[in-house]
Enzyme design. Structure first.
Site, mmCIF file in Angstrom:
data_model
loop_
_atom_site.group_PDB
_atom_site.id
_atom_site.type_symbol
_atom_site.label_atom_id
_atom_site.label_comp_id
_atom_site.label_asym_id
_atom_site.label_seq_id
_atom_site.Cartn_x
_atom_site.Cartn_y
_atom_site.Cartn_z
ATOM 1 N N TYR A 1 1.071 -0.976 -0.331
ATOM 2 C CA TYR A 1 0.174 0.274 0.083
ATOM 3 C C TYR A 1 0.922 1.209 -0.200
ATOM 4 O O TYR A 1 2.219 1.091 0.705
ATOM 5 C CB TYR A 1 -0.680 0.038 1.191
ATOM 6 C CG TYR A 1 -1.954 -1.055 0.842
ATOM 7 C CD1 TYR A 1 -1.749 -2.210 1.594
ATOM 8 C CD2 TYR A 1 -3.202 -0.888 1.148
ATOM 9 C CE1 TYR A 1 -2.804 -3.448 1.402
ATOM 10 C CE2 TYR A 1 -4.413 -1.735 0.942
ATOM 11 C CZ TYR A 1 -3.954 -2.886 0.939
ATOM 12 O OH TYR A 1 -5.123 -3.792 1.004
ATOM 13 N N GLU A 2 0.579 2.332 -0.434
ATOM 14 C CA GLU A 2 1.322 3.571 -0.689
ATOM 15 C C GLU A 2 1.764 3.896 0.424
ATOM 16 O O GLU A 2 2.948 4.653 0.392
ATOM 17 C CB GLU A 2 0.952 4.201 -2.298
ATOM 18 C CG GLU A 2 -0.414 5.552 -1.615
ATOM 19 C CD GLU A 2 -1.455 5.907 -3.021
ATOM 20 O OE1 GLU A 2 -1.030 4.884 -3.914
ATOM 21 O OE2 GLU A 2 -2.270 6.365 -2.636
ATOM 22 N N SER A 3 0.736 3.591 1.437
ATOM 23 C CA SER A 3 1.432 4.720 2.503
ATOM 24 C C SER A 3 2.549 3.867 3.142
ATOM 25 O O SER A 3 2.694 4.257 4.072
ATOM 26 C CB SER A 3 0.133 4.061 3.887
ATOM 27 O OG SER A 3 -0.570 3.080 3.643
#
Lengths: 260, 287, 287, 260
Positions: free
Chosen positions: A50-52
């Site tokens: 996930y990009e986070s």
């Protein structure tokens, strides 16, 4: 065979496209549901990023946001967001990028920026997020969105994220070395780019859906592949896993999140 | 050198009208208390920067504190639109909002370049996207070794970065963990940095190689327990998932929004009082 | 995808004559066992890369395994010169060694750019230094926004990176902590990566945001307890500070060096046997 | 006043130049001894950063290597080496860079690369390490090395690290915005750059040292400031702290590391 909804069919069909062991860059919403369903069924070793920051996320329930705590707690590791984009996405380590969109055109270009003119938009959409670079750097792209004339448009007001541009070898000529979109999975069927023209072409129709419905839900004259097959309906295992996931999610978040 | 001060003092002393302000957070550790305090103190003409503007920027935009927004994805996470942002862009209410739009990879790299005191960042991106057509800051650069043409984007150097973290020690050294997003880079890219924390402790008891910001790299550290609400602080409290759809309803309508802001933010003294009033209005609604 | 294999197999299968090989470590976690195994298997024409070449590169250069050295500081840490490196450069023995010389900041940035799959890195550096006069790879680039002229350096993309870490789990996920240097970047910049570890465990029990390399980003993981000797592995064993001055004496003389290498490295089967023979020869010297 | 060695005087004089609270980028050897002595005497809040990764290092004994475990265990935090060079040094957060060298010229340029021609060196030195960028990015530079004709040379065979180049405003014209070297502390005295010519000029002479000794130990016609003062000798506190540090170090490392 149990009854299933078109959304369930869409999610199951998308999940199946993820191979076990693939490294997948996941967006929130439909892509996240499909990717986690794959992980809970045929692809236990799929690596969800996930990009986070979470790498190897194994959420117990579906995240409501891209930065839910559950994503971090069960991940193999959590790195800073710049590292995700620099070392892992641009680094060439992502096999599959999983994208949604507000609008798509026949060459799988995506719009998540504006409807109407950029300077005086009719509808201001959320914007690019990670999609432009996911589309360029992930090995291949899967797109998941519901099919309708509003979403499948003849001409995008704005290309946020590249698909095949004007089709043919336009993508390669632009300097992109990755495959680009390999399938668009909708609630009606599956569209794949024609090998030569790169125009999205129907290859699968979900059970109970007619060609006319697909045509009516598409803003350009829709083409069908020479061989169009019926999508294998969800198995009992797939449906159970999806429904359990959604039920766990609803219970955890204290609200009904639907089946997306 | 970080001073441990009240959030009111920090905002009063360090954030000025017209500043470029980055309040960062990637759905975790959102600096909500600080966002409210900026609204409460009536700052104007701010250039707001954030990869993922959410509720606090919707609030600041809706009350007219912002002149410009630099961002890459603006939405109510898990819910949908930010109605105040949309209305500012679509109708110019309460006044026109200038938009400078990037992708996530771009802004993440721009913070990294800012933290590294470089004027620009190099990345492989934007190919085929219309974004460079509407943002003249998205340029290209040619590799002097391979001839490859890459994207060049200006670094971010906010006047002030504001973040929320789990804890600080008494000297102001800050520790955060979990999803840390771009907060470290945003903090180091800024001229001034304010960090709100859940608590002050005697010793951080940080694991090796933890994400720590030393006190001498910060301007102010402020204790704001629960200051990330409705977001979460891992190890302290969970995300209030009900508040996000509730915000959708509040923000859809100008008057509802303004009334809510007045009652909950502008007329309260601080974040603790905001939480108390919010609990009252929620109870009243359910009662 | 990492396989857990013996170091002998990993070196045999993944490091070839003529490869560019980075064995990284910043005085902590030096991959000594792997360095010995490369010597033992008789690799030739290697281009060795490392910010801080130390004893293992002195050994590989002295036995003629290296054609070229890319580096930024070459010395025996805390002691002085690397005599085999010096002799190769000063007299061309055992054969001429090509030198490509950088600064630490340059190579650190070059690994970062390599890990990020970029062809070059931008930094502020080398102003006034003669290094660009003797290294044609050190170029400049002009910021498209400010006009500032900065240094541009090519990224590092080794054929193989070799590092040592504290532990791996049974799937090959690797955890390291303490002074982690450039190892993560070097590992991710390489086409193939070998990691030797102190032990394999059921679960890593890593703290949040720890420095972890997932198994699918690695080529091979090998268990080599004590494999960083005479360097240290934090949490496992201390640095053997006596070995470094001892190495100075061994490496000063060609014949002493060659005899030591034959007895301790080339004629031993593995690192464990090296340690046994070293203990014997040390005891004999003291006896 | 207790007797003291020239090395002790050099280390104490260098330590005094570090202000309390300063953020200092430290090299191994003489700079590390001086910086830690400062921390243990007048500057308890000095922040020591080592290029291997420790920030706010508080070693109990002097490190033998730039990556000793003691540096990590007692630091405020340990980051990756690229971050040290990118966010902290180039980021402009270092007040003082503390350098040694094999050779120095009258304008405080440093050589740690080769003696003799680069392609056929008489002596191959270790190389640049972090020095070129420390010299450019740290707010100011302190240099510590023993004074001798071999080290203080009329012309460097190689400029590894910039000082004031040819003197005058050459450093500024080259585009450097930091101060550069502010003092060279030796075992004989202290040299500081002349405000105009930037030529190193003797400002302090250590007790018992003569002008002739300084001249004899310098490879160029050495200039003296209008006012040259005797360096304040080490105090009892300073000497005790330095000797205790060296004794602890020797005991810990199992060997005599001398007083450097």
């Amino acid at each position: 065979m149990t009854e299933f909804t078109t959304n369930e069919m869409m999610t199951v069909a998308a999940a199946r496209r993820l191979k076990n062991g693939a490294v997948c860059f996941v967006g929130i919403g439909l892509p996240s549901t499909a990717a986690n369903l794959a992980r809970l069924t045929h692809a236990p070793d799929v690596v969800l990023i996930y990009e986070s920051g979470p790498i190897g996320a194994k959420p117990q329930v579906l995240p409501l946001s891209i930065g839910d705590g559950d994503l971090a707690l069960n991940a193999d590791t959590v790195v800073a967001t710049p590292e995700i984009f620099r070392y892992w996405l641009q680094g060439g380590r992502i096999n599959v990028g999983f994208l949604g969109a507000a609008q798509i055109d026949r060459h799988a270009n995506l719009n998540t920026t504006v409807i109407g003119p950029y300077d005086r938009p009719k509808t201001r959409l959320p914007g690019a997020g990670g999609a432009p670079e996911i589309a360029g750097s992930a090995g291949e792209i899967l797109i998941i969105l519901r099919q309708s004339k509003r979403a499948f448009v003849d001409r995008l007001d704005f290309i946020t994220t590249v698909g095949f541009l004007d089709g043919g070898d336009a993508r390669e000529r632009a300097g992109l070395k990755t495959k680009g979109p390999v399938a668009v999975i909708t609630d009606l069927g599956i569209l794949e780019p024609d090998p030569v023209t790169r125009e999205l072409t129907v290859t699968h129709i979900h059970r109970g859906v007619t060609r006319e419905q697909l045509v009516a839900a598409t803003g350009w004259p829709l083409k069908f592949a020479d061989t169009v097959v019926e999508t294998e309906p969800p198995t009992e295992t797939e449906l159970t896993a999806l429904r359990d996931l959604n039920a766990r999610t609803a219970a955890a978040h204290g609200q009904d999140q639907g089946s997306e | 050198m970080a001073e441990i001060v009240s959030l009111r003092e920090a905002v009063a002393g360090l954030i000025h009208d017209g500043d470029q302000v980055a309040m960062e957070g990637f759905t975790h550790l959102i600096p909500s208390a600080a966002g409210h305090e900026v609204a409460r103190q009536g700052r104007r003409d701010l250039t707001l920067v954030r990869m993922t503007p959410d509720l606090i920027y919707d609030q600041l935009i809706g009350i007219g504190a912002a002149r410009k927004l630099i961002f890459s994805w603006g939405g109510n996470p898990g819910v949908g639109s930010l109605h105040r942002l949309r209305e500012a862009v679509e109708t110019g209410w309460p006044h026109p909002l200038e938009i400078e739009e990037h992708s996530h990879a771009d802004l993440a790299n721009a913070y990294v370049a800012g933290a590294a005191n470089l004027p620009f960042a190099v990345m492989r991106g934007y190919i085929g996207s219309d974004l460079p057509k509407v943002n003249p800051l998205l340029k290209t650069i040619t590799c002097p070794f391979t001839g490859e043409v890459l994207a060049a984007v200006p670094s971010l150097r906010p006047d002030v970065t504001v973040i929320h973290a789990q804890k600080a020690d008494r000297r102001g050294n800050v520790l955060m963990w979990g999803i840390v997003g771009v907060q470290k880079e945003a903090a180091l890219a800024a001229k001034r940095t304010i960090v709100t924390v859940e608590e002050i402790v005697d010793t951080l008891e940080a694991p090796p190689n933890a994400c720590i910001l030393p006190h001498w790299a910060l301007s102010a550290v402020c204790v704001e327990p629960g200051g990330a609400f409705p977001s979460y602080a891992q190890g302290y409290y969970d995300r209030d998932n009900r508040f996000y759809p509730a915000w959708d309803k509040i923000a859809r309508n100008r008057d509802t929004f303004l009334a809510w802001m007045k009652r909950h933010v502008l007329d309260t003294a601080n974040f603790a009082e905001f939480r108390r009033v919010l609990a009252e209005t929620a109870a009243a609604k359910e009662g």
